[in-house]
Design an enzyme around this catalytic site. Structure first.
Site, PDB file in Angstrom:
ATOM      1  N   HIS A 112      20.201  -7.839 -13.094  1.00 48.41           N
ATOM      2  CA  HIS A 112      19.880  -7.925 -14.515  1.00 48.41           C
ATOM      3  C   HIS A 112      18.700  -7.046 -14.912  1.00 48.41           C
ATOM      4  CE1 HIS A 112      21.327 -12.306 -13.879  1.00 48.41           C
ATOM      5  NE2 HIS A 112      22.350 -11.500 -14.069  1.00 48.41           N
ATOM      6  N   ASP A 148      28.068 -11.754 -13.917  1.00 47.23           N
ATOM      7  CA  ASP A 148      27.532 -10.993 -12.786  1.00 47.23           C
ATOM      8  C   ASP A 148      28.646 -10.442 -11.891  1.00 47.23           C
ATOM      9  OD1 ASP A 148      25.009 -11.462 -13.723  1.00 47.23           O
ATOM     10  OD2 ASP A 148      24.510 -12.977 -12.220  1.00 47.23           O
ATOM     11  N   LYS A 197       8.414  -7.662 -14.256  1.00 53.85           N
ATOM     12  CA  LYS A 197       8.361  -9.071 -13.876  1.00 53.85           C
ATOM     13  C   LYS A 197       7.796  -9.237 -12.476  1.00 53.85           C
ATOM     14  CE  LYS A 197      12.914  -8.959 -14.459  1.00 53.85           C
ATOM     15  NZ  LYS A 197      14.298  -9.290 -14.624  1.00 53.85           N
ATOM     16  N   TYR A 234       9.647 -16.661 -12.370  1.00 51.86           N
ATOM     17  CA  TYR A 234       9.537 -15.323 -12.956  1.00 51.86           C
ATOM     18  C   TYR A 234       8.384 -15.315 -13.949  1.00 51.86           C
ATOM     19  CZ  TYR A 234      14.587 -14.703 -11.903  1.00 51.86           C
ATOM     20  OH  TYR A 234      15.812 -14.618 -11.314  1.00 51.86           O
TER      21      TYR A 234
END
Length: 179
Positions: A63, A169, A73, A133
């Site tokens: 992603h 996905d 991130k 995250y």
């Protein structure tokens, strides 16, 4: 104390938090603005998210957020273990389309800082793997994009075959067609 270890991909940094342990248990700093600044990483999280993965071999990824909503991130496994992967999709980068992966675990206390422009995903290596995250941009649903976990354009070597993943996905198109 935090340790910053560069990877072969520019800006992709493994971070290890030193844990102080005594009779009560342990304590570790997972993110520190001063430590990041001293390491030359300009990163200010605006949100923190938690991914819970009850089953071993759950795959999430690959992603990213499209420009102008790109996000950096810091990813840390706070329970269990995962195999974490980043793919460099910055077309001006010398490591464009290269990938890097490593095991992140609560036991090791390590994390991966992923710069904007890299796709990210992971495979849980244990049941009940929980992933934290810290993200420096707000999520914009229409900017969400990705690439397929097994796209031959990248040749990612995963430690096991995924057993659980989302339909999205599983069905990202070949690189260049889906992004």
């Amino acid at each position: 104390m935090m340790h910053f270890t560069p990877t072969p991909i520019a800006g992709l940094i493994q971070i290890t938090a030193h844990q102080s342990v005594d009779a009560r248990g342990g304590f570790a700093r997972l993110w520190c603005n001063d430590a990041f600044m001293q390491a030359g990483i300009a990163f200010t999280p605006t949100q923190t998210s938690l991914s819970t993965n009850p089953k071993r071999h759950t795959l999430r990824g690959m992603h990213m957020q499209a420009t102008p909503h790109s996000e950096a991130k810091l990813v840390q496994c706070v329970h269990g273990a995962i195999y974490d992967v980043a793919v460099d999709l910055r077309s001006d980068s010398p490591t464009f389309k290269h990938w890097f992966g490593l095991e992140l675990s609560a036991e090791q206390g390590n994390g991966l800082f992923i710069p904007a422009g890299c796709a990210h995903g992971f495979l849980s290596l244990t049941d009940h793997a929980n992933v934290l995250y810290h993200i420096d941009a707000h999520y914009v649903p229409e900017a969400a994009t990705g690439v397929r976990w097994n796209d031959p354009a990248f040749g990612i070597t995963w430690p096991a075959a995924p057993q659980v993943m989302s339909e999205r996905d599983a069905n990202w198109g070949d690189f260049g067609l889906s992004s």
